[in-house]
Design a protein around this motif. Structure first.
Motif, PDB file in Angstrom:
ATOM      1  N   GLU A  95       0.830  -1.207   0.000  1.00  0.00           N
ATOM      2  CA  GLU A  95       0.000   0.000   0.000  1.00  0.00           C
ATOM      3  C   GLU A  95       0.863   1.254   0.000  1.00  0.00           C
ATOM      4  N   VAL A  96       1.679   1.330  -1.026  1.00  0.00           N
ATOM      5  CA  VAL A  96       2.585   2.457  -1.206  1.00  0.00           C
ATOM      6  C   VAL A  96       2.864   2.584  -2.701  1.00  0.00           C
ATOM      7  N   SER A  97       3.250   3.761  -3.139  1.00  0.00           N
ATOM      8  CA  SER A  97       3.658   3.929  -4.534  1.00  0.00           C
ATOM      9  C   SER A  97       4.958   3.144  -4.716  1.00  0.00           C
ATOM     10  N   PHE A  98       4.855   1.984  -5.333  1.00  0.00           N
ATOM     11  CA  PHE A  98       5.907   0.967  -5.364  1.00  0.00           C
ATOM     12  C   PHE A  98       7.042   1.362  -6.312  1.00  0.00           C
ATOM     13  N   ALA A  99       8.242   1.394  -5.784  1.00  0.00           N
ATOM     14  CA  ALA A  99       9.407   1.787  -6.578  1.00  0.00           C
ATOM     15  C   ALA A  99       9.884   0.642  -7.472  1.00  0.00           C
ATOM     16  N   TYR A 100      10.391   0.979  -8.633  1.00  0.00           N
ATOM     17  CA  TYR A 100      10.989  -0.020  -9.525  1.00  0.00           C
ATOM     18  C   TYR A 100      11.760   0.679 -10.638  1.00  0.00           C
ATOM     19  N   SER A 101      12.597  -0.096 -11.308  1.00  0.00           N
ATOM     20  CA  SER A 101      13.127   0.287 -12.608  1.00  0.00           C
ATOM     21  C   SER A 101      12.564  -0.711 -13.604  1.00  0.00           C
ATOM     22  N   ALA A 102      12.003  -0.198 -14.684  1.00  0.00           N
ATOM     23  CA  ALA A 102      11.389  -1.065 -15.688  1.00  0.00           C
ATOM     24  C   ALA A 102      11.867  -0.630 -17.064  1.00  0.00           C
ATOM     25  N   GLY A 103      11.948  -1.581 -17.973  1.00  0.00           N
ATOM     26  CA  GLY A 103      12.377  -1.216 -19.317  1.00  0.00           C
ATOM     27  C   GLY A 103      11.995  -2.251 -20.354  1.00  0.00           C
ATOM     28  N   LEU A 104      11.726  -1.778 -21.552  1.00  0.00           N
ATOM     29  CA  LEU A 104      11.426  -2.649 -22.685  1.00  0.00           C
ATOM     30  C   LEU A 104      12.712  -3.180 -23.295  1.00  0.00           C
ATOM     31  N   HIS A 105      12.723  -4.462 -23.601  1.00  0.00           N
ATOM     32  CA  HIS A 105      13.810  -5.059 -24.359  1.00  0.00           C
ATOM     33  C   HIS A 105      13.241  -5.528 -25.689  1.00  0.00           C
ATOM     34  N   GLN A 106      13.824  -5.022 -26.754  1.00  0.00           N
ATOM     35  CA  GLN A 106      13.362  -5.358 -28.093  1.00  0.00           C
ATOM     36  C   GLN A 106      14.546  -5.362 -29.043  1.00  0.00           C
ATOM     37  N   ALA A 107      14.304  -5.671 -30.292  1.00  0.00           N
ATOM     38  CA  ALA A 107      15.380  -5.858 -31.254  1.00  0.00           C
ATOM     39  C   ALA A 107      16.229  -4.606 -31.427  1.00  0.00           C
ATOM     40  N   PRO A 108      17.544  -4.771 -31.573  1.00  0.00           N
ATOM     41  CA  PRO A 108      18.422  -3.643 -31.886  1.00  0.00           C
ATOM     42  C   PRO A 108      18.027  -3.009 -33.213  1.00  0.00           C
ATOM     43  N   THR A 109      18.449  -1.772 -33.400  1.00  0.00           N
ATOM     44  CA  THR A 109      18.167  -1.049 -34.649  1.00  0.00           C
ATOM     45  C   THR A 109      19.470  -0.855 -35.426  1.00  0.00           C
ATOM     46  N   ASP A 110      20.281  -1.906 -35.440  1.00  0.00           N
ATOM     47  CA  ASP A 110      21.614  -1.835 -36.039  1.00  0.00           C
ATOM     48  C   ASP A 110      21.641  -2.205 -37.513  1.00  0.00           C
ATOM     49  N   GLY A 111      20.449  -2.303 -38.129  1.00  0.00           N
ATOM     50  CA  GLY A 111      20.386  -2.598 -39.555  1.00  0.00           C
ATOM     51  C   GLY A 111      20.409  -4.078 -39.889  1.00  0.00           C
TER      52      GLY A 111
ATOM     53  N   GLU B 111      18.933  -8.181 -39.399  1.00  0.00           N
ATOM     54  CA  GLU B 111      17.706  -8.908 -39.122  1.00  0.00           C
ATOM     55  C   GLU B 111      17.808  -9.549 -37.737  1.00  0.00           C
ATOM     56  N   HIS B 112      16.729  -9.468 -36.982  1.00  0.00           N
ATOM     57  CA  HIS B 112      16.754 -10.046 -35.637  1.00  0.00           C
ATOM     58  C   HIS B 112      15.498 -10.873 -35.398  1.00  0.00           C
ATOM     59  N   HIS B 113      15.394 -11.978 -36.142  1.00  0.00           N
ATOM     60  CA  HIS B 113      14.238 -12.863 -36.002  1.00  0.00           C
ATOM     61  C   HIS B 113      14.216 -13.540 -34.636  1.00  0.00           C
ATOM     62  N   GLU B 114      15.375 -13.583 -33.988  1.00  0.00           N
ATOM     63  CA  GLU B 114      15.454 -14.248 -32.687  1.00  0.00           C
ATOM     64  C   GLU B 114      14.840 -13.439 -31.553  1.00  0.00           C
ATOM     65  N   TRP B 115      14.661 -12.132 -31.777  1.00  0.00           N
ATOM     66  CA  TRP B 115      14.224 -11.263 -30.677  1.00  0.00           C
ATOM     67  C   TRP B 115      12.730 -11.383 -30.413  1.00  0.00           C
ATOM     68  N   HIS B 116      12.381 -11.379 -29.127  1.00  0.00           N
ATOM     69  CA  HIS B 116      10.983 -11.478 -28.685  1.00  0.00           C
ATOM     70  C   HIS B 116      10.739 -10.355 -27.677  1.00  0.00           C
ATOM     71  N   LEU B 117       9.817  -9.467 -27.998  1.00  0.00           N
ATOM     72  CA  LEU B 117       9.529  -8.289 -27.176  1.00  0.00           C
ATOM     73  C   LEU B 117       9.151  -8.663 -25.745  1.00  0.00           C
ATOM     74  N   HIS B 118       9.777  -7.996 -24.769  1.00  0.00           N
ATOM     75  CA  HIS B 118       9.421  -8.194 -23.370  1.00  0.00           C
ATOM     76  C   HIS B 118       9.807  -6.971 -22.561  1.00  0.00           C
ATOM     77  N   MET B 119       9.337  -6.914 -21.334  1.00  0.00           N
ATOM     78  CA  MET B 119       9.587  -5.777 -20.460  1.00  0.00           C
ATOM     79  C   MET B 119       9.963  -6.296 -19.078  1.00  0.00           C
ATOM     80  N   HIS B 120      11.077  -5.799 -18.534  1.00  0.00           N
ATOM     81  CA  HIS B 120      11.561  -6.201 -17.221  1.00  0.00           C
ATOM     82  C   HIS B 120      11.135  -5.188 -16.162  1.00  0.00           C
ATOM     83  N   PHE B 121      10.822  -5.686 -14.966  1.00  0.00           N
ATOM     84  CA  PHE B 121      10.545  -4.836 -13.807  1.00  0.00           C
ATOM     85  C   PHE B 121      11.436  -5.295 -12.657  1.00  0.00           C
TER      86      PHE B 121
END
Length: 348
Positions: free
Chosen positions: A273-289, A291-301
């Protein structure tokens, strides 16, 4: 000797996304639970704070003035960790002293003009606007030839380094792929080449069958406590469909991402019962030009709170010198979170 039981006995758990291990000590969690022992008196913030440099119409620390935005707003960080005009070059003095230039772009995203809100208190409709802005920034930054990765993240709470309570997140777009996503690229690629499926597709299928660590799901996403969790109440959001980045999501899937983002963070707030602290971030394919068929979108908390609104868990001692360790099993953490009310405690 009794048969090994990972629910009861000390053991290591493997994280296939990073190739690293975590020491789990379930027997230690049988100590008397030191649960919520105090009620944090939260500061009531106004909808608009004239002293807040993120509020609409206010002057920022760097001297720029925010427009009178009425939903979401992004701007270049006035004190960016990465700079676009960093001179190219490197330093080398033998094998032990090396440095290389790194350039990029850092932006701030204001989730709402309402200074008093956090994500779990926002409507799904307004969180969807945040998701849409993530998509826009990911494409615009990722389309730049000099950008190899776009990291979208949110730090919530002062104990996670957030210096301003206004609802906001950040984007750091760098030339090179950062360490954590580089590790995940390698492991996912190896798995994809071996099995023909994304790692997280197979992982999610098994998790849904077991239903031991699932917290909540909708048509497009699942929120769960990963088997290899390190932080006490660490979670992940994983797309049910194997998409490599935000731009591959349908309109319905974007709304579902907003929906599960809200539902998970409501669970977090309700835990103590508090504004719960965290660091969260999306992990997705690099934009290095590439192909990244292996990558699967997810988000860590990654939340630090352990036993109450003020008892925190950080890496210390053996964890810094040896390997990460946790007492609360992923299954135990999932059970506690799943049992919580789905209605935010402020509105119960």
């Amino acid at each position: 000797m009794d048969k090994f039981d990972y629910i009861e006995n000390p053991h290591r758990r493997y994280n296939p996304l990073t190739g690293e291990w975590v020491l789990v000590s379930p027997h230690r969690s049988k100590r008397p639970w030191q649960g919520q022992v105090e009620k944090i008196v939260e500061e009531k913030r106004p909808s608009h704070d004239p002293e807040c440099y993120l509020c609409s119409g206010n002057e920022r620390i760097g001297g720029e003035k925010n427009p009178n935005y009425d939903d979401v707003y992004a701007f270049q960080n006035d004190f960016s960790a990465l700079l676009q005009d960093t001179p190219k070059g490197e330093f080398s003095d033998g094998d032990l002293f090396r440095a290389e230039c790194e350039s990029g772009v850092c932006k701030v995203i204001c989730f709402s003009p309402d200074h008093s809100l956090t994500v779990p208190e926002m409507s799904v409709e307004n969180i969807r606007k945040v998701v849409d802005l993530w998509c826009k920034e990911y494409k615009e930054l990722g389309d730049r030839k000099e950008i190899g990765y776009v990291q979208i993240f949110e730090n919530k709470g002062s104990i996670m380094g957030c210096s301003n309570p206004h609802p906001h997140g950040q984007i750091w777009a760098s030339g090179l792929v950062p360490l954590e996503t580089s590790k995940e690229t390698d492991t996912q690629k190896e798995y994809f080449e071996k099995h023909g499926n994304t790692m997280l597709s197979d992982y999610l299928k098994t998790e849904l069958e077991k239903d031991e660590r699932i917290l909540v799901e909708n048509d497009s996403f699942v929120a769960l406590v990963p088997f290899w969790a390190v932080w006490p109440f660490e979670t992940m959001i994983i797309s049910k469909r194997a998409v490599s980045n935000l731009l591959e999501l349908t309109s319905e899937e974007k709304t579902d991402l907003a929906d599960i983002y809200k539902k998970l963070t409501v669970m977090y707030d309700n835990l103590f019962e508090v504004s719960f602290a965290y660091s969260a971030g999306l992990h997705q394919a690099p934009t290095d030009g590439e192909e990244h068929h292996e990558w699967h979108l997810h988000m860590h908390f990654y939340p630090p709170l352990l036993r109450s609104a003020s008892v925190k868990k950080f890496m210390v001692g053996y964890e810094m010198l040896g390997t990460p360790q946790r007492d609360i099993t992923a299954e135990g953490a999932a059970k506690r979170l799943k049992e919580l009310s789905k209605v935010h405690y402020k509105y119960q």
